[in-house]
Design a protein around this motif. Structure first.
Motif, PDB file in Angstrom:
ATOM      1  N   THR A  68      41.151  18.347  25.484  1.00 55.28           N
ATOM      2  CA  THR A  68      39.959  18.047  24.696  1.00 55.28           C
ATOM      3  C   THR A  68      38.785  17.791  25.630  1.00 55.28           C
ATOM      4  O   THR A  68      38.915  17.031  26.599  1.00 55.28           O
ATOM      5  N   LEU A  69      37.667  18.414  25.315  1.00 57.68           N
ATOM      6  CA  LEU A  69      36.407  18.198  26.025  1.00 57.68           C
ATOM      7  C   LEU A  69      35.372  17.669  25.055  1.00 57.68           C
ATOM      8  O   LEU A  69      35.501  17.825  23.842  1.00 57.68           O
ATOM      9  N   ALA A  70      34.312  17.115  25.605  1.00 59.38           N
ATOM     10  CA  ALA A  70      33.163  16.735  24.793  1.00 59.38           C
ATOM     11  C   ALA A  70      32.468  18.000  24.304  1.00 59.38           C
ATOM     12  O   ALA A  70      32.356  18.990  25.050  1.00 59.38           O
ATOM     13  N   ALA A  71      32.002  17.978  23.073  1.00 61.17           N
ATOM     14  CA  ALA A  71      31.292  19.137  22.509  1.00 61.17           C
ATOM     15  C   ALA A  71      30.088  19.509  23.364  1.00 61.17           C
ATOM     16  O   ALA A  71      29.708  20.680  23.440  1.00 61.17           O
ATOM     17  N   GLU A  72      29.522  18.527  24.031  1.00 62.20           N
ATOM     18  CA  GLU A  72      28.359  18.776  24.891  1.00 62.20           C
ATOM     19  C   GLU A  72      28.710  19.668  26.082  1.00 62.20           C
ATOM     20  O   GLU A  72      27.818  20.249  26.710  1.00 62.20           O
ATOM     21  N   ALA A  73      29.990  19.801  26.402  1.00 63.07           N
ATOM     22  CA  ALA A  73      30.433  20.657  27.513  1.00 63.07           C
ATOM     23  C   ALA A  73      30.752  22.082  27.065  1.00 63.07           C
ATOM     24  O   ALA A  73      31.010  22.946  27.905  1.00 63.07           O
ATOM     25  N   GLU A  74      30.727  22.327  25.759  1.00 57.33           N
ATOM     26  CA  GLU A  74      31.090  23.648  25.240  1.00 57.33           C
ATOM     27  C   GLU A  74      30.151  24.720  25.785  1.00 57.33           C
ATOM     28  O   GLU A  74      28.942  24.569  25.780  1.00 57.33           O
ATOM     29  N   GLY A  76      29.803  25.590  28.848  1.00 59.96           N
ATOM     30  CA  GLY A  76      29.308  25.300  30.191  1.00 59.96           C
ATOM     31  C   GLY A  76      30.358  25.459  31.268  1.00 59.96           C
ATOM     32  O   GLY A  76      31.473  25.935  31.042  1.00 59.96           O
ATOM     33  N   ALA A  77      29.986  25.016  32.458  1.00 60.49           N
ATOM     34  CA  ALA A  77      30.845  25.171  33.634  1.00 60.49           C
ATOM     35  C   ALA A  77      32.156  24.410  33.508  1.00 60.49           C
ATOM     36  O   ALA A  77      33.192  24.882  33.979  1.00 60.49           O
ATOM     37  N   VAL A  78      32.137  23.249  32.853  1.00 57.83           N
ATOM     38  CA  VAL A  78      33.365  22.461  32.722  1.00 57.83           C
ATOM     39  C   VAL A  78      34.365  23.197  31.837  1.00 57.83           C
ATOM     40  O   VAL A  78      35.555  23.270  32.154  1.00 57.83           O
ATOM     41  N   GLN A  79      33.894  23.781  30.743  1.00 52.94           N
ATOM     42  CA  GLN A  79      34.793  24.561  29.878  1.00 52.94           C
ATOM     43  C   GLN A  79      35.331  25.772  30.636  1.00 52.94           C
ATOM     44  O   GLN A  79      36.525  26.070  30.557  1.00 52.94           O
ATOM     45  N   GLU A  80      34.482  26.466  31.367  1.00 53.35           N
ATOM     46  CA  GLU A  80      34.925  27.628  32.144  1.00 53.35           C
ATOM     47  C   GLU A  80      35.969  27.229  33.183  1.00 53.35           C
ATOM     48  O   GLU A  80      36.957  27.934  33.382  1.00 53.35           O
ATOM     49  N   LEU A  81      35.754  26.089  33.821  1.00 48.66           N
ATOM     50  CA  LEU A  81      36.703  25.606  34.816  1.00 48.66           C
ATOM     51  C   LEU A  81      38.046  25.297  34.169  1.00 48.66           C
ATOM     52  O   LEU A  81      39.102  25.696  34.686  1.00 48.66           O
ATOM     53  N   CYS A  82      38.024  24.632  33.038  1.00 43.76           N
ATOM     54  CA  CYS A  82      39.272  24.339  32.321  1.00 43.76           C
ATOM     55  C   CYS A  82      39.992  25.630  31.941  1.00 43.76           C
ATOM     56  O   CYS A  82      41.210  25.744  32.105  1.00 43.76           O
ATOM     57  N   ALA A  83      39.242  26.609  31.460  1.00 46.66           N
ATOM     58  CA  ALA A  83      39.836  27.896  31.079  1.00 46.66           C
ATOM     59  C   ALA A  83      40.480  28.578  32.287  1.00 46.66           C
ATOM     60  O   ALA A  83      41.534  29.211  32.156  1.00 46.66           O
ATOM     61  N   PRO A  89      40.386  24.238  25.508  1.00 45.28           N
ATOM     62  CA  PRO A  89      40.211  22.918  24.909  1.00 45.28           C
ATOM     63  C   PRO A  89      39.673  22.937  23.482  1.00 45.28           C
ATOM     64  O   PRO A  89      38.984  23.866  23.071  1.00 45.28           O
ATOM     65  N   GLY A  90      40.001  21.861  22.773  1.00 46.27           N
ATOM     66  CA  GLY A  90      39.324  21.529  21.540  1.00 46.27           C
ATOM     67  C   GLY A  90      38.109  20.696  21.899  1.00 46.27           C
ATOM     68  O   GLY A  90      37.973  20.245  23.049  1.00 46.27           O
ATOM     69  N   PHE A  91      37.241  20.479  20.955  1.00 47.67           N
ATOM     70  CA  PHE A  91      35.998  19.757  21.237  1.00 47.67           C
ATOM     71  C   PHE A  91      35.775  18.633  20.249  1.00 47.67           C
ATOM     72  O   PHE A  91      36.021  18.787  19.052  1.00 47.67           O
ATOM     73  N   ILE A  92      35.313  17.497  20.774  1.00 45.47           N
ATOM     74  CA  ILE A  92      34.869  16.364  19.973  1.00 45.47           C
ATOM     75  C   ILE A  92      33.578  15.856  20.611  1.00 45.47           C
ATOM     76  O   ILE A  92      33.275  16.206  21.753  1.00 45.47           O
ATOM     77  N   SER A  93      32.822  15.057  19.902  1.00 44.08           N
ATOM     78  CA  SER A  93      31.584  14.542  20.478  1.00 44.08           C
ATOM     79  C   SER A  93      31.903  13.674  21.695  1.00 44.08           C
ATOM     80  O   SER A  93      33.012  13.133  21.829  1.00 44.08           O
ATOM     81  N   HIS A  94      30.914  13.529  22.566  1.00 41.57           N
ATOM     82  CA  HIS A  94      31.104  12.695  23.753  1.00 41.57           C
ATOM     83  C   HIS A  94      31.418  11.253  23.351  1.00 41.57           C
ATOM     84  O   HIS A  94      32.260  10.597  23.972  1.00 41.57           O
ATOM     85  N   GLU A  95      30.780  10.782  22.302  1.00 42.75           N
ATOM     86  CA  GLU A  95      31.056   9.422  21.812  1.00 42.75           C
ATOM     87  C   GLU A  95      32.496   9.313  21.323  1.00 42.75           C
ATOM     88  O   GLU A  95      33.165   8.305  21.577  1.00 42.75           O
ATOM     89  N   SER A  96      32.985  10.338  20.630  1.00 40.05           N
ATOM     90  CA  SER A  96      34.380  10.331  20.170  1.00 40.05           C
ATOM     91  C   SER A  96      35.347  10.398  21.347  1.00 40.05           C
ATOM     92  O   SER A  96      36.405   9.757  21.328  1.00 40.05           O
ATOM     93  N   LEU A  97      34.995  11.167  22.367  1.00 40.57           N
ATOM     94  CA  LEU A  97      35.836  11.243  23.560  1.00 40.57           C
ATOM     95  C   LEU A  97      35.941   9.861  24.199  1.00 40.57           C
ATOM     96  O   LEU A  97      37.042   9.410  24.546  1.00 40.57           O
ATOM     97  N   LYS A  98      34.821   9.159  24.328  1.00 39.19           N
ATOM     98  CA  LYS A  98      34.850   7.815  24.909  1.00 39.19           C
ATOM     99  C   LYS A  98      35.692   6.871  24.047  1.00 39.19           C
ATOM    100  O   LYS A  98      36.383   5.993  24.579  1.00 39.19           O
ATOM    101  N   ALA A  99      35.664   7.070  22.734  1.00 39.03           N
ATOM    102  CA  ALA A  99      36.462   6.230  21.833  1.00 39.03           C
ATOM    103  C   ALA A  99      37.957   6.467  22.008  1.00 39.03           C
ATOM    104  O   ALA A  99      38.768   5.602  21.654  1.00 39.03           O
TER     105      ALA A  99
END
Length: 127
Positions: A68-74, A76-83, A89-99
């Motif tokens: 799971t990544l933050a939707a704000e990373a969708e 971008g480079a972090v998603q590409e790196l994970c791929a 990854p699935g995506f949730i908001s950054h606030e949800s990720l912190k939660a």
């Protein structure tokens, strides 16, 4: 002596205790860590160890069912790196990720300074 590429004893010990559905977070150096979390701090200076270095080692040494990544990373480079490490990854908001951080068995703090360079790895099983 245990034969493993991971030399950090606290990290290796924490990984050995993981089970199916447990989560491990790879965190950048700015992610707020909740009180009481099990943190393996691998940050030396900004940029070391990098998100990619830690992601590379962990994906070689644990079974990752999903991530799971933050939707704000969708997109971008972090998603590409994970791929590039086989994670879609699935995506949730950054606030949800912190939660989600208090639920993680391990938070691995890196020296990464790229925005939203945080991923939740969901443990799978090898059979």
């Amino acid at each position: 002596m245990l034969k493993s590429e991971i030399l950090n004893a606290p990290l290796l010990g924490a990984l050995a205790k993981l089970g199916h559905t447990d989560t491990v977070v790879i965190a950048d150096c700015g992610l707020p860590i909740p009180a009481g979390a099990t943190v393996i701090d691998l940050a030396v200076v900004q940029g070391l160890l990098s998100f990619e270095q830690v992601l590379s080692v962990l994906t070689r040494n644990m079974v990752v069912e999903n991530s799971t990544l933050a939707a704000e990373a969708e997109g971008g480079a972090v998603q590409e790196l994970c791929a590039s490490y086989g994670l879609e990854p699935g995506f949730i908001s950054h606030e949800s990720l912190k939660a989600e951080l208090p639920k993680a068995k391990i938070i691995v703090r890196t020296g990464e300074a790229t925005p939203y360079a945080n991923v939740i790895l969901h443990c799978g099983v090898a059979f």
